[in-house]
Scaffold this active site. Structure first.
Site, mmCIF file in Angstrom:
data_model
loop_
_atom_site.group_PDB
_atom_site.id
_atom_site.type_symbol
_atom_site.label_atom_id
_atom_site.label_comp_id
_atom_site.label_asym_id
_atom_site.label_seq_id
_atom_site.Cartn_x
_atom_site.Cartn_y
_atom_site.Cartn_z
ATOM 1 N N PRO A 19 0.827 -1.211 0.000
ATOM 2 C CA PRO A 19 0.000 0.000 0.000
ATOM 3 C C PRO A 19 0.863 1.264 0.000
ATOM 4 O O PRO A 19 1.895 1.318 0.675
ATOM 5 C CB PRO A 19 -0.780 -0.114 1.312
ATOM 6 N N GLY A 20 0.461 2.246 -0.753
ATOM 7 C CA GLY A 20 1.106 3.552 -0.729
ATOM 8 C C GLY A 20 0.117 4.579 -0.212
ATOM 9 O O GLY A 20 0.166 5.023 0.937
ATOM 10 N N TYR A 36 -5.296 14.276 -13.023
ATOM 11 C CA TYR A 36 -6.318 13.228 -12.928
ATOM 12 C C TYR A 36 -7.720 13.793 -12.719
ATOM 13 O O TYR A 36 -8.655 13.029 -12.474
ATOM 14 C CB TYR A 36 -6.025 12.294 -11.740
ATOM 15 N N CYS A 40 1.087 29.811 -15.467
ATOM 16 C CA CYS A 40 0.487 30.352 -16.692
ATOM 17 C C CYS A 40 -0.135 29.264 -17.546
ATOM 18 O O CYS A 40 0.330 28.967 -18.650
ATOM 19 C CB CYS A 40 1.553 31.112 -17.464
ATOM 20 N N GLU A 41 -1.145 28.623 -17.009
ATOM 21 C CA GLU A 41 -1.902 27.598 -17.742
ATOM 22 C C GLU A 41 -3.285 27.561 -17.127
ATOM 23 O O GLU A 41 -3.405 27.592 -15.905
ATOM 24 C CB GLU A 41 -1.325 26.198 -17.488
HETATM 25 C C1 LIG Z 1 1.744 2.391 -7.344
HETATM 26 C C2 LIG Z 1 1.987 1.011 -6.893
HETATM 27 C C3 LIG Z 1 1.631 0.622 -5.600
HETATM 28 C C4 LIG Z 1 0.943 1.533 -4.618
HETATM 29 O O1 LIG Z 1 -0.327 1.901 -5.022
HETATM 30 P P1 LIG Z 1 -1.269 2.728 -4.001
HETATM 31 O O2 LIG Z 1 -2.499 2.965 -4.767
HETATM 32 O O3 LIG Z 1 -0.551 3.969 -3.656
HETATM 33 O O4 LIG Z 1 -1.504 1.861 -2.821
HETATM 34 C C5 LIG Z 1 1.926 -0.672 -5.204
HETATM 35 N N1 LIG Z 1 2.533 -1.552 -6.045
HETATM 36 C C6 LIG Z 1 2.904 -1.210 -7.296
HETATM 37 C C7 LIG Z 1 3.549 -2.214 -8.152
HETATM 38 C C8 LIG Z 1 2.633 0.075 -7.761
HETATM 39 O O5 LIG Z 1 2.971 0.391 -9.011
#
Ligand SMILES: *Cc1c(COP(=O)(O)O)cnc(C)c1O
Length: 421
Positions: free
Chosen positions: A276-277, A318, A346-347
């Site tokens: 998870p990120g 996005y 400037c966009e």
């Molecule tokens: C971007 C990515 C993540 C993390 O995704 P999140 O939506 O931020 O949790 C994990 N694994 C891989 C391979 C990714 O490219």
């Protein structure tokens, strides 16, 4: 839940008033909460217990060394997608045995770097990559542990730019060809096959696509084991979404996600890895900005901020929504009015929100973009020669600048004018 709350009418990060940080470091700036990062990491470890597991933070969402050290010290692994991110993980004190290398275009130099410094596993995405990795590992006299990233052809039902699990996406190998690809991997001398990897996209707001993908991974585990592969680790990727709009229905919780993992792949005897990120970093960060001008337009007022698309690109890239709140808590009775919230670049694309209802704001007021921790600072640029903005980490009642704003001299000195010019 996060730790950015009003106290006595002033927005705080944990126990620190954001106005105090603004007075010290200037605006705009990113601010992260240690307590929120910690809490989110623990939500995942609790959701996966008692399965053997490792939560590998996706560094690409927020890669500041202080954040990585915060998570690494808790025991988190790291998911990296470049040699640079690998070096960040190491610099933050994370051992190679907790670093996973993902990404569709790893170079031989990056492979050498990770094999030399230690690596938990490579998530390999193609046959050419597999062959290259085997060659590099053999030339170094080592064996590279790998999973193969399979593409389960599942619709993640998320934004098209961050969906990765459909067969037309560039990621992984088609799951139908897995037997063939694993057979080749097993024959290559520099590789050891240890598991399967899947990652279907980012900002998923339903569990269903995960369920489809993980059921396919479970099937594949049985099939590959029957074909003689020792599948002992499953990397299930990242992608769980966060609530960007407080007023909207909430995405599934880590606990529900964990239950789904247990239900679909929990009885295979595999070690579970997730990456998870956003769910760890997203709501752990905000972007604080000051109103430069309020400009009256035709039928709308423009709130011109000192932050711009180069600092936070998600709205223009996005079409993403970020809640925007004033740093001074508005009186409950005050009537909101619609603003177009824009930056100075400037966009026309440099627009954060259109007709956003906000309490009346004036020049000099501070506002905060919520949920800006993930894919915020890491995607920033110096477009319009606007310096990268500082990052600040709060823990309890103290804060520190964890990346300083560069000076204009530093920016200009990165360019060189050839002597023949
Ligand atoms: C971007 C990515 C993540 C993390 O995704 P999140 O939506 O931020 O949790 C994990 N694994 C891989 C391979 C990714 O490219």
């Amino acid at each position: 839940m996060d730790h950015f709350l009003y106290r006595n009418g002033a927005l705080h990060a944990e126990d620190v008033a954001l106005a105090d940080i603004a007075a010290t470091v200037g605006t705009p700036f990113y601010c992260y909460s240690t307590a929120t990062l910690t809490r989110h990491y623990h939500l995942f470890t609790e959701a996966l217990s008692p399965l053997p597991h490792m939560v590998c933070f996706a560094i690409k969402s927020l890669s500041n060394l202080a954040v990585l050290k915060t998570l690494g010290d808790l025991g988190a692994g790291m998911d990296v997608v470049s040699g640079g991110e690998y070096l960040r993980a190491k610099a933050a004190g994370v051992p190679g045995s907790r670093i996973v290398f993902s990404g569709v275009g790893k170079t031989r130099e990056e492979m050498r770097l990770a094999l030399g410094g230690g690596i938990r596993q490579f998530n390999v995405e193609s046959e050419p990559e597999m062959r290259a990795l085997s060659e590099v590992a053999s030339s170094m006299g080592v064996i590279a542990p790998i999973t193969v990233r399979v593409n389960p052809d599942v619709d993640a039902r998320t934004h098209e730019k961050i969906a990765t699990g459909k067969k037309e996406n560039k990621f992984g190998i088609p799951i139908a060809r897995a037997s063939e690809v694993y057979a080749e991997a097993a024959r290559l001398p520099g590789l050891e096959v240890i598991g399967i990897d899947v990652h279907i996209g980012s900002q998923l707001t339903e569990l269903e696509p995960f369920e489809q993908a993980y059921l396919k991974v479970a099937d594949l585990t049985h099939r590959l084991r029957a074909e003689g592969h020792d599948i002992r680790r499953l990397d299930l990727g990242g992608g769980l979404g966060i609530p960007y709009e407080r007023s909207n229905s909430a995405p599934p919780l880590p606990l529900e996600y964990g239950a789904l993992i247990k239900r679909t792949v929990g009885d295979l005897g595999c070690e579970i890895e997730i990456e998870p990120g956003r769910l760890i970093s997203g709501n752990a960060g905000i972007l604080v900005s000051r109103v430069i001008y309020v400009k009256e337009g035709e039928g709308r007022d423009f709130l011109i901020l000192d932050a711009a698309m180069n600092d936070l690109v998600r709205p223009s890239m996005y079409g993403a929504h970020h809640d925007i709140v004033p740093v001074v808590e508005p009186e409950p009775a005050i009537e909101a009015q619609p603003y177009d919230v824009v930056g100075p670049v400037c966009e026309t694309g440099d627009t954060f929100a259109k007709a956003r209802p906000l309490p009346p704001l004036a020049e000099g007021d501070l506002v905060a973009f919520r949920s800006a921790g993930a894919y915020g600072a890491v995607m920033a640029s110096e477009y319009n020669t606007r310096p990268l903005i500082p990052e600040v980490l709060v823990k309890g009642d103290h804060f520190a600048v964890i990346r300083a704003r560069p000076t204009f001299d530093e920016i200009l000195n990165r360019d060189t004018i050839p002597e023949w010019l």
